[in-house]
Design a protein around this motif. Structure first.
Motif, PDB file in Angstrom:
ATOM      1  N   HIS A  59       0.831  -1.212   0.000  1.00 46.64           N
ATOM      2  CA  HIS A  59       0.000   0.000   0.000  1.00 46.64           C
ATOM      3  C   HIS A  59       0.863   1.259   0.000  1.00 46.64           C
ATOM      4  O   HIS A  59       0.736   2.125   0.858  1.00 46.64           O
ATOM      5  CB  HIS A  59      -0.972   0.010   1.186  1.00 46.64           C
ATOM      6  N   THR A  60       1.765   1.323  -0.986  1.00 45.27           N
ATOM      7  CA  THR A  60       2.594   2.506  -1.161  1.00 45.27           C
ATOM      8  C   THR A  60       2.359   3.097  -2.546  1.00 45.27           C
ATOM      9  O   THR A  60       1.930   2.404  -3.466  1.00 45.27           O
ATOM     10  CB  THR A  60       4.096   2.184  -0.997  1.00 45.27           C
ATOM     11  N   CYS A  61       2.637   4.374  -2.677  1.00 44.28           N
ATOM     12  CA  CYS A  61       2.486   5.090  -3.937  1.00 44.28           C
ATOM     13  C   CYS A  61       3.855   5.681  -4.285  1.00 44.28           C
ATOM     14  O   CYS A  61       4.415   6.444  -3.504  1.00 44.28           O
ATOM     15  CB  CYS A  61       1.436   6.194  -3.769  1.00 44.28           C
ATOM     16  N   SER A  62       4.390   5.333  -5.445  1.00 42.73           N
ATOM     17  CA  SER A  62       5.716   5.802  -5.852  1.00 42.73           C
ATOM     18  C   SER A  62       5.612   7.186  -6.489  1.00 42.73           C
ATOM     19  O   SER A  62       4.971   7.352  -7.520  1.00 42.73           O
ATOM     20  CB  SER A  62       6.339   4.822  -6.841  1.00 42.73           C
ATOM     21  N   HIS A  63       6.265   8.163  -5.854  1.00 42.81           N
ATOM     22  CA  HIS A  63       6.222   9.546  -6.336  1.00 42.81           C
ATOM     23  C   HIS A  63       7.583   9.984  -6.853  1.00 42.81           C
ATOM     24  O   HIS A  63       8.617   9.625  -6.307  1.00 42.81           O
ATOM     25  CB  HIS A  63       5.801  10.494  -5.207  1.00 42.81           C
ATOM     26  N   TYR A  64       7.543  10.798  -7.900  1.00 43.29           N
ATOM     27  CA  TYR A  64       8.724  11.374  -8.530  1.00 43.29           C
ATOM     28  C   TYR A  64       9.009  12.726  -7.883  1.00 43.29           C
ATOM     29  O   TYR A  64       8.139  13.588  -7.827  1.00 43.29           O
ATOM     30  CB  TYR A  64       8.459  11.520 -10.029  1.00 43.29           C
ATOM     31  N   PHE A  65      10.228  12.909  -7.369  1.00 43.94           N
ATOM     32  CA  PHE A  65      10.645  14.157  -6.745  1.00 43.94           C
ATOM     33  C   PHE A  65      11.797  14.752  -7.538  1.00 43.94           C
ATOM     34  O   PHE A  65      12.683  14.037  -8.010  1.00 43.94           O
ATOM     35  CB  PHE A  65      11.077  13.920  -5.293  1.00 43.94           C
ATOM     36  N   TYR A  66      11.765  16.080  -7.677  1.00 45.74           N
ATOM     37  CA  TYR A  66      12.745  16.789  -8.496  1.00 45.74           C
ATOM     38  C   TYR A  66      13.278  18.007  -7.751  1.00 45.74           C
ATOM     39  O   TYR A  66      12.501  18.765  -7.166  1.00 45.74           O
ATOM     40  CB  TYR A  66      12.093  17.232  -9.806  1.00 45.74           C
ATOM     41  N   CYS A  67      14.586  18.198  -7.797  1.00 43.37           N
ATOM     42  CA  CYS A  67      15.224  19.362  -7.193  1.00 43.37           C
ATOM     43  C   CYS A  67      15.475  20.398  -8.287  1.00 43.37           C
ATOM     44  O   CYS A  67      16.202  20.128  -9.247  1.00 43.37           O
ATOM     45  CB  CYS A  67      16.534  18.986  -6.519  1.00 43.37           C
ATOM     46  N   THR A  68      14.881  21.570  -8.136  1.00 44.54           N
ATOM     47  CA  THR A  68      15.044  22.617  -9.146  1.00 44.54           C
ATOM     48  C   THR A  68      16.416  23.284  -9.078  1.00 44.54           C
ATOM     49  O   THR A  68      16.837  23.924 -10.042  1.00 44.54           O
ATOM     50  CB  THR A  68      13.948  23.696  -8.986  1.00 44.54           C
ATOM     51  N   SER A  69      17.127  23.128  -7.969  1.00 37.49           N
ATOM     52  CA  SER A  69      18.447  23.751  -7.832  1.00 37.49           C
ATOM     53  C   SER A  69      19.548  22.969  -8.526  1.00 37.49           C
ATOM     54  O   SER A  69      20.352  23.540  -9.253  1.00 37.49           O
ATOM     55  CB  SER A  69      18.799  23.917  -6.357  1.00 37.49           C
ATOM     56  N   CYS A  70      19.576  21.669  -8.297  1.00 40.33           N
ATOM     57  CA  CYS A  70      20.682  20.865  -8.849  1.00 40.33           C
ATOM     58  C   CYS A  70      20.222  19.781  -9.822  1.00 40.33           C
ATOM     59  O   CYS A  70      21.021  18.970 -10.258  1.00 40.33           O
ATOM     60  CB  CYS A  70      21.505  20.261  -7.724  1.00 40.33           C
ATOM     61  N   GLN A  71      18.933  19.740 -10.123  1.00 37.86           N
ATOM     62  CA  GLN A  71      18.334  18.796 -11.065  1.00 37.86           C
ATOM     63  C   GLN A  71      18.426  17.332 -10.613  1.00 37.86           C
ATOM     64  O   GLN A  71      18.365  16.414 -11.429  1.00 37.86           O
ATOM     65  CB  GLN A  71      18.932  18.933 -12.480  1.00 37.86           C
ATOM     66  N   HIS A  72      18.544  17.113  -9.318  1.00 38.59           N
ATOM     67  CA  HIS A  72      18.542  15.747  -8.780  1.00 38.59           C
ATOM     68  C   HIS A  72      17.125  15.187  -8.869  1.00 38.59           C
ATOM     69  O   HIS A  72      16.145  15.881  -8.608  1.00 38.59           O
ATOM     70  CB  HIS A  72      19.004  15.753  -7.322  1.00 38.59           C
ATOM     71  N   GLU A  73      17.015  13.915  -9.263  1.00 45.05           N
ATOM     72  CA  GLU A  73      15.722  13.236  -9.370  1.00 45.05           C
ATOM     73  C   GLU A  73      15.738  11.983  -8.518  1.00 45.05           C
ATOM     74  O   GLU A  73      16.767  11.305  -8.434  1.00 45.05           O
ATOM     75  CB  GLU A  73      15.451  12.814 -10.818  1.00 45.05           C
ATOM     76  N   GLU A  74      14.587  11.686  -7.905  1.00 40.80           N
ATOM     77  CA  GLU A  74      14.477  10.429  -7.175  1.00 40.80           C
ATOM     78  C   GLU A  74      13.017  10.027  -7.062  1.00 40.80           C
ATOM     79  O   GLU A  74      12.119  10.847  -7.213  1.00 40.80           O
ATOM     80  CB  GLU A  74      15.136  10.494  -5.806  1.00 40.80           C
ATOM     81  N   VAL A  75      12.819   8.743  -6.803  1.00 39.08           N
ATOM     82  CA  VAL A  75      11.480   8.191  -6.595  1.00 39.08           C
ATOM     83  C   VAL A  75      11.407   7.715  -5.161  1.00 39.08           C
ATOM     84  O   VAL A  75      12.302   7.002  -4.691  1.00 39.08           O
ATOM     85  CB  VAL A  75      11.196   7.029  -7.578  1.00 39.08           C
ATOM     86  N   ASN A  76      10.356   8.133  -4.450  1.00 40.26           N
ATOM     87  CA  ASN A  76      10.152   7.723  -3.062  1.00 40.26           C
ATOM     88  C   ASN A  76       8.795   7.065  -2.917  1.00 40.26           C
ATOM     89  O   ASN A  76       7.814   7.486  -3.549  1.00 40.26           O
ATOM     90  CB  ASN A  76      10.218   8.930  -2.128  1.00 40.26           C
ATOM     91  N   SER A  77       8.735   6.038  -2.080  1.00 40.54           N
ATOM     92  CA  SER A  77       7.474   5.359  -1.811  1.00 40.54           C
ATOM     93  C   SER A  77       6.784   6.053  -0.652  1.00 40.54           C
ATOM     94  O   SER A  77       7.361   6.221   0.431  1.00 40.54           O
ATOM     95  CB  SER A  77       7.717   3.893  -1.460  1.00 40.54           C
ATOM     96  N   ILE A  78       5.535   6.429  -0.869  1.00 42.00           N
ATOM     97  CA  ILE A  78       4.727   7.126   0.129  1.00 42.00           C
ATOM     98  C   ILE A  78       3.693   6.135   0.658  1.00 42.00           C
ATOM     99  O   ILE A  78       2.984   5.502  -0.115  1.00 42.00           O
ATOM    100  CB  ILE A  78       4.021   8.353  -0.490  1.00 42.00           C
ATOM    101  N   LYS A  79       3.608   5.992   1.974  1.00 47.76           N
ATOM    102  CA  LYS A  79       2.648   5.067   2.596  1.00 47.76           C
ATOM    103  C   LYS A  79       1.229   5.594   2.424  1.00 47.76           C
ATOM    104  O   LYS A  79       0.951   6.749   2.716  1.00 47.76           O
ATOM    105  CB  LYS A  79       2.984   4.890   4.087  1.00 47.76           C
ATOM    106  N   GLU A  80       0.357   4.736   1.938  1.00 49.60           N
ATOM    107  CA  GLU A  80      -1.053   5.095   1.745  1.00 49.60           C
ATOM    108  C   GLU A  80      -1.822   4.918   3.041  1.00 49.60           C
ATOM    109  O   GLU A  80      -1.460   4.170   3.897  1.00 49.60           O
ATOM    110  CB  GLU A  80      -1.679   4.249   0.652  1.00 49.60           C
TER     111      GLU A  80
END
Length: 80
Positions: A59-80
């Motif tokens: 019961h997790t939702c995978s979200h895409y996160f982006y840093c506007t300063s250094c363009q770092h990208e990652e996916v984090n699982s968010i508990k539903e």
């Protein structure tokens, strides 16, 4: 039925970039980026394609996160 707190606006994300410590922006579910129509598909069915083998059972939702300063990208699982 479990609901993602970020997708439904119950909470906001406060994830800090590991590179520059800037707050990263939540850009939504990772599955919304698969094609033009994936955002309109059944959420539980799309979890079969999100890259996390246990997101449906956990019961997790995978979200895409982006840093506007250094363009770092990652996916984090968010508990539903």
């Amino acid at each position: 039925m479990d609901l993602c707190p970020l997708c439904n606006g119950f909470e906001s994300s406060m994830i800090q970039c590991p590179n520059c410590q800037t707050m990263m922006e939540d850009k939504g579910k990772i599955t919304d980026y698969l094609d033009d129509y994936s955002a309109y598909m059944d959420i539980d069915m799309m979890k079969l394609f999100d890259g996390n083998l246990t997101s449906l059972e956990d019961h997790t939702c995978s979200h895409y996160f982006y840093c506007t300063s250094c363009q770092h990208e990652e996916v984090n699982s968010i508990k539903e």
